[in-house]
Write an enzyme that holds these catalytic residues in place. Sequence first.
Site, mmCIF file in Angstrom:
data_model
loop_
_atom_site.group_PDB
_atom_site.id
_atom_site.type_symbol
_atom_site.label_atom_id
_atom_site.label_comp_id
_atom_site.label_asym_id
_atom_site.label_seq_id
_atom_site.Cartn_x
_atom_site.Cartn_y
_atom_site.Cartn_z
ATOM 1 N N ARG B 324 0.835 -1.204 0.000
ATOM 2 C CA ARG B 324 0.000 0.000 0.000
ATOM 3 C C ARG B 324 0.871 1.256 0.000
ATOM 4 N NH1 ARG B 324 -5.489 1.868 0.764
ATOM 5 N NH2 ARG B 324 -6.292 -0.235 0.606
ATOM 6 N N GLU B 726 -9.589 6.013 7.267
ATOM 7 C CA GLU B 726 -8.163 6.276 7.139
ATOM 8 C C GLU B 726 -7.793 7.569 6.418
ATOM 9 O OE1 GLU B 726 -7.960 2.270 5.480
ATOM 10 O OE2 GLU B 726 -6.091 2.018 6.578
#
Lengths: 489, 768
Positions: B324, B726
């Site tokens: 990621r 997030e």
Amino acid sequence: MEAKTIRLVRRGELVSLANVPPDRTLLEVLREDLGATGTKEGCGEGDCGACTVVVAEPHEGSLRYQAINSCIRLAHSVDGMALWTVEDLVADDGSLHPAQEAMVQAHGSQCGFCTPGFVMSLFGMYQNHVCKGGTITRELAQEELSGNLCRCTGYRPILDAAAQMAKLPRVAVDEAAILAQLDQLAAKRGQVPASGTYLDPRSLPELLQLRALHPGAQLVAGCTDVGLWITKLHQQYRQVLDVTRVEELRRVEHYDNHIAIGAAASLTDAFEALVAQRPQLKTFANRFAGLPVRNSGTLGGNVANGSPIGDSMPLLIALGAHVVLLSVRGHRELPLEAFYTGYRKNVLAPDEVVAWIKVPRPQPGELLRAYKISKRYDDDISAVCLVVAMHLRDGVVAQVGIGAGGVAATPARALQTEAVLRGQPWTLETAQKATAALRSEFQPISDMRASSSYRSEVLGNLMQRFWLESQGHEQINLESFRLVEAATP
Amino acid sequence: MNAPEKFLAGSKAQPAVGSPRIHDSARAHVAGSAVYIDDIPEVKGTLHAAPILSNVARGKLLGVDPRAALQMEGVKGVVLAQDIPGDPILATFVHDEPIFARDTVEYLGQVVGVVVAETVMQARRAARKVQLRIEALPAIVDVREAVQAQSFVLPPVTVRRGDPEQGIAQAPHRLAGSLDIGGQEHFYLEGQVGYALPLEQDNWWIYSSTQHPGEVQHWVAHALGLENHAVNVECRRMGGGFGGKETQAGHIAVWAALAAHKFKRPVKLRLDRDDDFMVTGKRHPFAYDYEVGFDDDGRVLGLKLMLAANCGFSADLSGPVADRAVFHVDNAYFLSDVEIVSYRCRTNVQSHTAFRGFGGPQGMIVMEAILGDIGRALGKDALDVRKANLYGVTERNVTHYQMTVEDNILEPLIARLEQNARYRARREEIARWNAQSPVIKRGLALTPVKFGISFTATFFNQAGALVHVYGDGSVQVNHGGTEMGQGLHTKVLQLVADELGVPCEKVRVSATDTSKVPNASATAASSGTDLNGRAAQFAARQVRQRLAEYVAEKQHCKPEQVIFAHGQVSGPDAVMTWEQLVDDAYHSRVQLWSDGFYKTPKIHYDKKTLTGRPFYYFSYGAACTEVAIDTLTGENRVLKVDILHDVGTSINPAIDLGQIEGGFIQGMGWLTTEQLVWNDKGYLATHAPSTYKIPATGDVPEHFRIELWPEPNREDNVGGSKAVGEPPFMLAISVWEALRDAAASARADGKVRMDAPATAENVLRALK
């Protein structure tokens, strides 16, 4: 040895707790013995505030409320007090207290684990400010919530709740009833036994006698340090001698040339007295730990522990404070810096106690600044602390006291730097000499708070800041910095 | 939403979705009646466990001597590796982590076993008395040292597009630099806790404070040598998670279960806060080296970047975290010619794990740093450099992993924030201030966020739910997601209420429970509502459909003509209350409960080439932050924050606001005060809130303005919303960039190397 019964007032009722060991924390008693699990353990060291509860004692005819950390407070220390936990704020019909209702309405809880602690700090604020007709400013709320950590919300809604609760319909504590109950408890109490697992004398002669009789008993005051020896270092104490109930030592006495702060005066009260005389210390005082720690912890305890990173010692040293030690043998008085003999070591004899801290009153023209460098602004321990108290006569340094923290094994007096300054004209050149002297006077260690080189460098830079501030420069210290901007269109 | 206009006319009641409804547990939170695992009344005979920790970072474990501990009051015994009935290795993806250290220890704090005693404090005291005989071996603590030594938990990954060497070589300007970014402790206020109860016939009930009950079930079963159906895991709520209870909760539950297995008694394991710091993984610290070529506008023409993730001693989730990071190096910017080399370094520290953003923040921050540096190198405003590099809408719109950015709103979003925050005017004010201020310097930065939503492991993007309508019309929802404070249960409740046309008060969400919804993914990747909200909506829709058919049959109409709203159900002939209908339907034997299942469409991804469409959509946002630094001490302060963030059509604006504010402040903590310090022996010296400083009330600026972007998700997502957990975390990169901006103004050369977090010491160092 017997454990005496703890008696307190909770939800309008007398609660008796028998056979509680002297080193059992209030949080353990609440969660494990009383099943009051609303109060949470977040850290077990008084740093997160999840365990905050409120206690009250009679004070000048009414109740005085204090938010405290139950995780490091000994259960016996609240004997004879009124106690509120988060459960106790909910009325019998289930309706919420304004401190709770405001948190709900402002979306002040997310995971909810810190929430009971915040609610109790808000309740303390409610009793001490809202019920006394005070207003809740943002600054006040930030001050009073300085010992509560939240990891979810970012605090804005909690600050909103603090302001909001004052606007909700008032809920009052029945103080008269509680005062009567507390009177009853006090009457029941009787003489302090000469032995027992938890000794909490009410007078100085009693204290000195017990100290002489039981030199092995663990001496405690607010327990904001000893509490951690129990929860974190797993120490066990079979006998505890608690100084915080000694009337004489809880007072601040005012004399012509000094004030005498009783060793059992809470940090809240001690700083209030210091700030009353030297208003520029207000921010420094507020940055000492969080409010619940200041409410429990005492100036005497801070001094007696002598942590090299405790913030009160550099201040007291710079101000020329003395400590008075007492025992059944008599008393002695010495400058604070002479009290320490090494890392967390001092001159205290096994039968002695720290009784008073004598702080000289400010003389006209005193230049005093207290600087604290820490990773977090509030509720943090100093990497470096520097306090300078200077008197100028005709532009010459007539008298100077410099206390430093975080730079040696004990709180320290910067004697060499003081010598460099004394008798010199207060000029940039002198300030630069003092800067260099400060940097060479100490050999600080590197640790998780800062490196040795940073500490040395900043120590000097703080002397530069002192110079600039002494010359009237403003907006050079973030502590007092305020953004002045053009009006937003 | 199925509430028709005609029903709304004349009614003040609004659908639940879109309203700022309070958290479903808020009243219980403030009253202290919300139950966390340590609050559950203990079953008779419950014992308590405490971990025995390695005191050496790496070594041969020669022996464990528990004699001193066994003699202590209340102690029942110890549980070590040899007591494990099943596989002694945890059932993690990579299968590289022993449940208890056996022959070797691999970090200081590694759990060698647990002590079991009558009380928590007895267990903790005794655990310290267990003597470990360890022959110390050389340890690697520093991530750059690990790169040198090629010490990896997983093989390196390289993603490449175009010809970055040529791009750099032919560019009019070049820069090279290095950067180190610290990790972060989750500091969930409720520490790790698990409570294992042995039941009859080798069945188990586990209370776990976990974001992933299904994984706890799998791990416990695996360790006990049982099949998953023997183990049930329940979690009503966590006192905070933030990624720290995605895998890390599993260890605790397994240890408790092994102790319960050995002593045939219920065992609770609640970690002391210091042990929690010492044992569990954190956000991965990263180190970077980069080389970049750019034109006169600051547009990047070639980039070579090395990212080294400090993974700790085992893989845990480090593979997907590092992936990621690679996916988010671009942040909001088109990189035509780029090479990214990602190292997944093995070091002798805690095994670092998921933490809000999951590598995304560590990917983005280096790109923002590079663009900030380019601005200073060219003497241009960093915002102009950022704008010059933004993804285009119809061209320059393909990421380095070959996904077309279809929903780009970066340009209008940034423009709006730039104007609302008076960026240009303040830039001038600050320059004037800095020119005359000797000690205090101010800084400003506006940085964007583009964050990909979906688990990159495509198979995780599925969810299930159950909706039960009881005979009295009350509704219970259960889904596979977990509640950690983010308000997932509240949003799901709102969605189900609207789907059935009943007031929210009719609906309750029950504890997450592996016996209700199996194989649920972790509540992570911001996707809790997207996945579980839809699954619950589908379950409710099926119940509604059956009821509509029942009404249609009676009223001789089509099911679509039956309207469910405001607690009433109406067909062409008659209106009845919801409760009446449910009662009738029950007596007519209509099934009043249903499951629901959802899987995210469109996504696909090739793990080998790191290409595809790993994300269903992107969430966007931008923040403009002003700071001040003290050039004598390095102390710093955030003065003003303006945020414009994209949550699509908000299901609950109060909850979304809470996520944005909370995420931002947590990100600010990561980059300013939260410093993890390991000494050269691998000892984590910051292991409690006394030494590890998360933001406190006083750190929040008074000027903290949040605005929501007024546009629904362009993809078909639940309620038109976007994920919010997030993305706002990374808005805080603006704090760090503003601090670097302030530092630059105090330097003659305008260059700034500043590692994060920006402690006073790091800021002062950046001024030299």
